[in-house]
Enzyme design. Structure first.
Site, PDB file in Angstrom:
ATOM      1  N   GLY A  48       0.770  -1.241   0.000  1.00 62.56           N
ATOM      2  CA  GLY A  48       0.000   0.000   0.000  1.00 62.56           C
ATOM      3  C   GLY A  48       0.798   1.285   0.000  1.00 62.56           C
ATOM      4  N   GLU A 102       3.995   4.026   6.267  1.00 59.83           N
ATOM      5  CA  GLU A 102       2.806   3.171   6.172  1.00 59.83           C
ATOM      6  C   GLU A 102       1.704   3.951   5.456  1.00 59.83           C
ATOM      7  OE1 GLU A 102       1.474   0.490   5.850  1.00 59.83           O
ATOM      8  OE2 GLU A 102       1.102  -0.530   7.736  1.00 59.83           O
ATOM      9  N   ASP A 103       0.954   3.258   4.618  1.00 61.89           N
ATOM     10  CA  ASP A 103      -0.138   3.938   3.908  1.00 61.89           C
ATOM     11  C   ASP A 103      -1.239   4.347   4.879  1.00 61.89           C
ATOM     12  OD1 ASP A 103      -0.818   1.297   4.429  1.00 61.89           O
ATOM     13  OD2 ASP A 103      -1.621   0.875   2.438  1.00 61.89           O
ATOM     14  N   LYS A 134      -6.923   6.215  10.918  1.00 65.56           N
ATOM     15  CA  LYS A 134      -8.335   6.157  11.329  1.00 65.56           C
ATOM     16  C   LYS A 134      -8.368   6.091  12.853  1.00 65.56           C
ATOM     17  CE  LYS A 134     -10.007   3.429   7.362  1.00 65.56           C
ATOM     18  NZ  LYS A 134     -10.403   2.051   6.930  1.00 65.56           N
ATOM     19  N   ASP A 162      -5.717  -0.488  -2.025  1.00 69.36           N
ATOM     20  CA  ASP A 162      -6.553  -1.290  -2.911  1.00 69.36           C
ATOM     21  C   ASP A 162      -7.782  -1.839  -2.225  1.00 69.36           C
ATOM     22  OD1 ASP A 162      -4.980  -3.146  -1.270  1.00 69.36           O
ATOM     23  OD2 ASP A 162      -5.926  -4.679  -2.500  1.00 69.36           O
ATOM     24  N   ARG A 168      -5.304   0.781  -6.818  1.00 70.81           N
ATOM     25  CA  ARG A 168      -4.013   1.321  -6.380  1.00 70.81           C
ATOM     26  C   ARG A 168      -3.487   2.421  -7.296  1.00 70.81           C
ATOM     27  NH1 ARG A 168      -2.071  -2.104  -2.375  1.00 70.81           N
ATOM     28  NH2 ARG A 168      -2.397  -4.317  -2.648  1.00 70.81           N
TER      29      ARG A 168
HETATM   30  P1  XMP Z   1      -4.172  -2.289  10.871  1.00 68.23           P
HETATM   31  O1  XMP Z   1      -5.610  -2.566  11.262  1.00 68.23           O
HETATM   32  O2  XMP Z   1      -3.286  -3.408  11.270  1.00 68.23           O
HETATM   33  O3  XMP Z   1      -4.225  -2.255   9.302  1.00 68.23           O
HETATM   34  O4  XMP Z   1      -3.716  -0.938  11.389  1.00 68.23           O
HETATM   35  C1  XMP Z   1      -3.242  -1.672   8.560  1.00 68.23           C
HETATM   36  C2  XMP Z   1      -3.271  -2.160   7.137  1.00 68.23           C
HETATM   37  O5  XMP Z   1      -4.591  -2.491   6.724  1.00 68.23           O
HETATM   38  C3  XMP Z   1      -4.856  -2.020   5.427  1.00 68.23           C
HETATM   39  N1  XMP Z   1      -6.005  -1.085   5.470  1.00 68.23           N
HETATM   40  C4  XMP Z   1      -6.666  -0.588   4.421  1.00 68.23           C
HETATM   41  N2  XMP Z   1      -6.479  -0.777   3.102  1.00 68.23           N
HETATM   42  N3  XMP Z   1      -8.278   0.690   2.658  1.00 68.23           N
HETATM   43  C5  XMP Z   1      -7.290  -0.128   2.213  1.00 68.23           C
HETATM   44  O6  XMP Z   1      -7.140  -0.245   1.013  1.00 68.23           O
HETATM   45  C6  XMP Z   1      -8.535   0.925   3.958  1.00 68.23           C
HETATM   46  O7  XMP Z   1      -9.455   1.686   4.298  1.00 68.23           O
HETATM   47  C7  XMP Z   1      -7.675   0.238   4.896  1.00 68.23           C
HETATM   48  N4  XMP Z   1      -7.633   0.251   6.246  1.00 68.23           N
HETATM   49  C8  XMP Z   1      -6.578  -0.575   6.564  1.00 68.23           C
HETATM   50  C9  XMP Z   1      -3.606  -1.358   4.954  1.00 68.23           C
HETATM   51  O8  XMP Z   1      -2.890  -2.270   4.141  1.00 68.23           O
HETATM   52  C10 XMP Z   1      -2.807  -1.086   6.194  1.00 68.23           C
HETATM   53  O9  XMP Z   1      -1.427  -1.159   5.965  1.00 68.23           O
HETATM   54 MG    MG Z   2      -0.536  -1.742   3.973  1.00 68.02          MG
END
Ligand code: XMP
Ligand code: MG
Length: 177
Positions: A48, A102-103, A134, A162, A168
């Site tokens: 991501g 991190e994305d 978030k 994605d 992406r």
């Molecule tokens: P956690 O819950 O471990 O998750 O903080 C982090 C990873 O989850 C993915 N992620 C998303 N990917 N749209 C996405 O495309 C979203 O709204 C989303 N929320 C979490 C992402 O890969 C991130 O690194």
């Molecule tokens: Mg990710």
């Protein structure tokens, strides 16, 4: 407002290309200032963060290294929370000034579980830069040092993120309708 379809879902524009670029440049400027005269190692978390990492890196004026690693905790629209893979970390982090790219931080579980592995190598410092956060969804304690945008607890795609493999390539970030 543009509405797009990715697989079976509709998404609407949430952050424009210009808004994202301006904010990424602001984050890079802050890092340029904080790490002036230093040479941090960026660890970008794939998949991501590839676009965020590429754009941020172009705005850097300090000396910096970058490497890419892969962790996975996501399937479809829900975080499974389990880190399934961690590959690509070949650099020795001892005494390095590390910045994770991190994305998005959602529950926080991915980074919360992964940070001890990095700290084990005794970097001189370890900071986190996340394009999106978030806050309402975050359950695991994490200190985020650089955050692009705090967003509501809604699924987003685009700019590297994605929905089941698609979206992406979008230059903007879209939110689930
Ligand atoms: P956690 O819950 O471990 O998750 O903080 C982090 C990873 O989850 C993915 N992620 C998303 N990917 N749209 C996405 O495309 C979203 O709204 C989303 N929320 C979490 C992402 O890969 C991130 O690194
Ligand atoms: Mg990710």
């Amino acid at each position: 407002m543009a509405i797009i379809n990715v697989h079976d879902k509709s998404f609407e524009t949430y952050l424009s290309e210009e808004t994202i670029q301006q904010r990424v440049k602001e984050l890079a400027d802050a890092i340029n200032e904080d790490y002036s005269g230093h040479r941090p190692l960026f660890i970008a978390i794939l998949n991501g963060s590839f676009m965020f990492a590429a754009d941020l890196f172009k705005y850097l004026t300090i000396e910096a290294d970058i490497c890419f690693i892969k962790l996975a905790s996501y399937k479809g629209m829900k975080s499974s929370g389990k880190v399934v893979t961690s590959i690509g970390l070949e650099d020795d982090l001892f005494d390095k000034e590390v910045i994770i790219l991190e994305d998005i931080v959602d529950t926080g579980k991915t980074l919360h579980n992964f940070l001890p592995k990095l700290l084990h190598q005794q970097p001189r410092s370890l900071k986190i830069a996340a394009l999106l956060h978030k806050p309402e969804a975050t359950e695991y304690p994490l200190t985020l040092d650089y955050v692009g945008f705090q967003i509501p607890n809604k699924f987003v795609v685009g700019y590297g993120l994605d929905y089941d493999g698609l979206g992406r390539n979008l230059k903007e970030i879209y939110q689930l309708v």
